[in-house]
Design a protein around this motif. Structure first.
Motif, PDB file in Angstrom:
ATOM      1  N   LEU A   1      15.416  39.175 -25.098  1.00  0.00           N
ATOM      2  CA  LEU A   1      14.283  39.791 -25.796  1.00  0.00           C
ATOM      3  C   LEU A   1      13.962  41.148 -25.164  1.00  0.00           C
ATOM      4  O   LEU A   1      14.172  41.346 -23.964  1.00  0.00           O
ATOM      5  N   ASP A   2      13.426  42.049 -25.978  1.00  0.00           N
ATOM      6  CA  ASP A   2      12.955  43.316 -25.409  1.00  0.00           C
ATOM      7  C   ASP A   2      11.834  43.045 -24.401  1.00  0.00           C
ATOM      8  O   ASP A   2      11.699  43.758 -23.407  1.00  0.00           O
ATOM      9  N   LYS A   3      11.030  42.007 -24.722  1.00  0.00           N
ATOM     10  CA  LYS A   3       9.951  41.613 -23.795  1.00  0.00           C
ATOM     11  C   LYS A   3      10.143  40.150 -23.424  1.00  0.00           C
ATOM     12  O   LYS A   3       9.486  39.269 -23.980  1.00  0.00           O
ATOM     13  N   PRO A   4      11.056  39.874 -22.488  1.00  0.00           N
ATOM     14  CA  PRO A   4      11.367  38.475 -22.162  1.00  0.00           C
ATOM     15  C   PRO A   4      10.156  37.699 -21.674  1.00  0.00           C
ATOM     16  O   PRO A   4      10.092  36.480 -21.803  1.00  0.00           O
ATOM     17  N   ARG A   5       9.176  38.385 -21.122  1.00  0.00           N
ATOM     18  CA  ARG A   5       7.993  37.694 -20.614  1.00  0.00           C
ATOM     19  C   ARG A   5       7.032  37.292 -21.721  1.00  0.00           C
ATOM     20  O   ARG A   5       5.999  36.672 -21.465  1.00  0.00           O
ATOM     21  N   ALA A   6       7.381  37.607 -22.955  1.00  0.00           N
ATOM     22  CA  ALA A   6       6.539  37.204 -24.093  1.00  0.00           C
ATOM     23  C   ALA A   6       6.601  35.699 -24.334  1.00  0.00           C
ATOM     24  O   ALA A   6       5.738  35.147 -25.013  1.00  0.00           O
TER      25      ALA A   6
ATOM     26  N   MET B   1       3.106  36.933 -33.750  1.00  0.00           N
ATOM     27  CA  MET B   1       4.058  37.349 -32.713  1.00  0.00           C
ATOM     28  C   MET B   1       5.422  37.606 -33.360  1.00  0.00           C
ATOM     29  O   MET B   1       5.991  36.699 -33.945  1.00  0.00           O
ATOM     30  N   ARG B   2       5.892  38.827 -33.275  1.00  0.00           N
ATOM     31  CA  ARG B   2       7.214  39.108 -33.791  1.00  0.00           C
ATOM     32  C   ARG B   2       8.070  39.575 -32.623  1.00  0.00           C
ATOM     33  O   ARG B   2       7.840  40.638 -32.052  1.00  0.00           O
ATOM     34  N   LEU B   3       9.056  38.770 -32.291  1.00  0.00           N
ATOM     35  CA  LEU B   3       9.887  39.071 -31.140  1.00  0.00           C
ATOM     36  C   LEU B   3      11.154  39.776 -31.593  1.00  0.00           C
ATOM     37  O   LEU B   3      11.713  39.456 -32.634  1.00  0.00           O
ATOM     38  N   GLU B   4      11.578  40.747 -30.788  1.00  0.00           N
ATOM     39  CA  GLU B   4      12.833  41.433 -31.063  1.00  0.00           C
ATOM     40  C   GLU B   4      13.649  41.481 -29.793  1.00  0.00           C
ATOM     41  O   GLU B   4      13.109  41.434 -28.697  1.00  0.00           O
ATOM     42  N   GLY B   5      14.959  41.611 -29.986  1.00  0.00           N
ATOM     43  CA  GLY B   5      15.799  41.689 -28.808  1.00  0.00           C
ATOM     44  C   GLY B   5      17.191  42.165 -29.153  1.00  0.00           C
ATOM     45  O   GLY B   5      17.451  42.616 -30.274  1.00  0.00           O
ATOM     46  N   GLY B   6      18.076  42.056 -28.189  1.00  0.00           N
ATOM     47  CA  GLY B   6      19.449  42.488 -28.409  1.00  0.00           C
ATOM     48  C   GLY B   6      20.254  42.351 -27.137  1.00  0.00           C
ATOM     49  O   GLY B   6      19.747  41.930 -26.100  1.00  0.00           O
TER      50      GLY B   6
ATOM     51  N   TRP C   1      14.217  27.848 -29.443  1.00  0.00           N
ATOM     52  CA  TRP C   1      14.753  27.044 -30.538  1.00  0.00           C
ATOM     53  C   TRP C   1      14.036  27.472 -31.812  1.00  0.00           C
ATOM     54  O   TRP C   1      12.809  27.413 -31.887  1.00  0.00           O
ATOM     55  N   ILE C   2      14.810  27.918 -32.805  1.00  0.00           N
ATOM     56  CA  ILE C   2      14.209  28.482 -34.018  1.00  0.00           C
ATOM     57  C   ILE C   2      15.165  28.311 -35.196  1.00  0.00           C
ATOM     58  O   ILE C   2      16.389  28.267 -35.005  1.00  0.00           O
ATOM     59  N   GLU C   3      14.604  28.203 -36.381  1.00  0.00           N
ATOM     60  CA  GLU C   3      15.427  28.085 -37.581  1.00  0.00           C
ATOM     61  C   GLU C   3      16.307  29.331 -37.717  1.00  0.00           C
ATOM     62  O   GLU C   3      15.837  30.446 -37.501  1.00  0.00           O
ATOM     63  N   ARG C   4      17.579  29.118 -38.125  1.00  0.00           N
ATOM     64  CA  ARG C   4      18.500  30.246 -38.245  1.00  0.00           C
ATOM     65  C   ARG C   4      18.006  31.282 -39.262  1.00  0.00           C
ATOM     66  O   ARG C   4      18.196  32.484 -39.097  1.00  0.00           O
ATOM     67  N   GLU C   5      17.330  30.794 -40.319  1.00  0.00           N
ATOM     68  CA  GLU C   5      16.865  31.721 -41.361  1.00  0.00           C
ATOM     69  C   GLU C   5      15.843  32.726 -40.819  1.00  0.00           C
ATOM     70  O   GLU C   5      15.607  33.759 -41.429  1.00  0.00           O
TER      71      GLU C   5
ATOM     72  N   LEU D   1      13.063  38.044 -34.611  1.00  0.00           N
ATOM     73  CA  LEU D   1      12.673  36.661 -34.891  1.00  0.00           C
ATOM     74  C   LEU D   1      11.470  36.704 -35.825  1.00  0.00           C
ATOM     75  O   LEU D   1      10.406  37.194 -35.458  1.00  0.00           O
ATOM     76  N   ASN D   2      11.674  36.207 -37.042  1.00  0.00           N
ATOM     77  CA  ASN D   2      10.636  36.324 -38.062  1.00  0.00           C
ATOM     78  C   ASN D   2       9.706  35.116 -38.140  1.00  0.00           C
ATOM     79  O   ASN D   2       9.059  34.891 -39.153  1.00  0.00           O
ATOM     80  N   ALA D   3       9.681  34.346 -37.070  1.00  0.00           N
ATOM     81  CA  ALA D   3       8.723  33.239 -36.944  1.00  0.00           C
ATOM     82  C   ALA D   3       8.548  32.991 -35.455  1.00  0.00           C
ATOM     83  O   ALA D   3       9.354  33.439 -34.631  1.00  0.00           O
ATOM     84  N   ALA D   4       7.494  32.261 -35.127  1.00  0.00           N
ATOM     85  CA  ALA D   4       7.295  31.876 -33.730  1.00  0.00           C
ATOM     86  C   ALA D   4       8.360  30.843 -33.355  1.00  0.00           C
ATOM     87  O   ALA D   4       8.889  30.154 -34.227  1.00  0.00           O
TER      88      ALA D   4
END
Ligand SMILES: [Zn+2]
Ligand SMILES: [Zn+2]
Length: 168
Positions: free
Chosen positions: A101-106, A1-6, A44-48, A16-19
């Motif tokens: 997220l582009d797909k908030p329902r993800a 799962m690769r999430l993108e947004g803006g 909640w995700i690591e900043r890296e 987001l390069n991790a779940a």
């Protein structure tokens, strides 16, 4: 799962390069205030693993309910809040607003927290754990997420120790 947004205007973009480690629905009064809504959905995700690919978000320090070092990041052009960083949380992690997220329902909240300030008209799903304030992470988090956070905390400690050494 690769999430993108803006943000709303598209100037701030991220990947987001991790779940997510975990997804919170946070009903605290800070989240209500900065979203202008009943609660925030926070990844909640690591900043890296948050790759900022647009303009850099601006930030300010919010000193309301949580009391110390809650840094809130937003788009300087349109004002959309994209993520937060909590000084009291160990490690180097961000809380990304899932609504951007582009797909908030993800994503779906794994846990509802700070329900002591929940909007009284809001019914929460019976099958999702809820807590009046924060919660015991080891009871709710998957083992892989706990492991990731432990690794992140260790890495952040090493980084701050080497920063201190080089500042001498
Ligand atoms: Zn914007
Ligand atoms: Zn909150």
């Amino acid at each position: 799962m690769r999430l993108e947004g803006g943000c709303a205007c598209g100037a701030v973009r991220y990947k987001l390069n991790a779940a997510p480690l975990i997804v919170h629905a946070c009903h605290c009064t800070d989240c209500q205030c900065i979203t202008g809504s009943a609660f925030a959905v926070n990844i909640w995700i690591e900043r890296e693993f948050v790759e900022s690919v647009g303009i850099r978000p601006k930030s300010f320090i919010l000193r309301k309910g949580s009391g110390r070092d809650h840094e809130v990041f937003f788009c300087a052009a349109c004002g959309t809040y994209v993520w937060s960083r909590y000084g009291r949380v160990p490690g180097d992690t961000l809380f990304v607003r899932a609504g951007t997220l582009d797909k908030p329902r993800a994503v779906k909240p794994d846990v509802h927290i700070f329900t002591r300030s929940k909007a009284p008209w809001l019914e929460l799903p019976a099958d999702t754990p809820t807590f009046k304030a924060f919660y015991p992470m080891d009871k709710i988090w998957p083992a892989t997420s706990l492991e990731r956070l432990r690794g992140n905390i260790a890495k952040a400690r090493t980084a701050s120790a080497s920063r201190k050494r080089s500042a001498r």
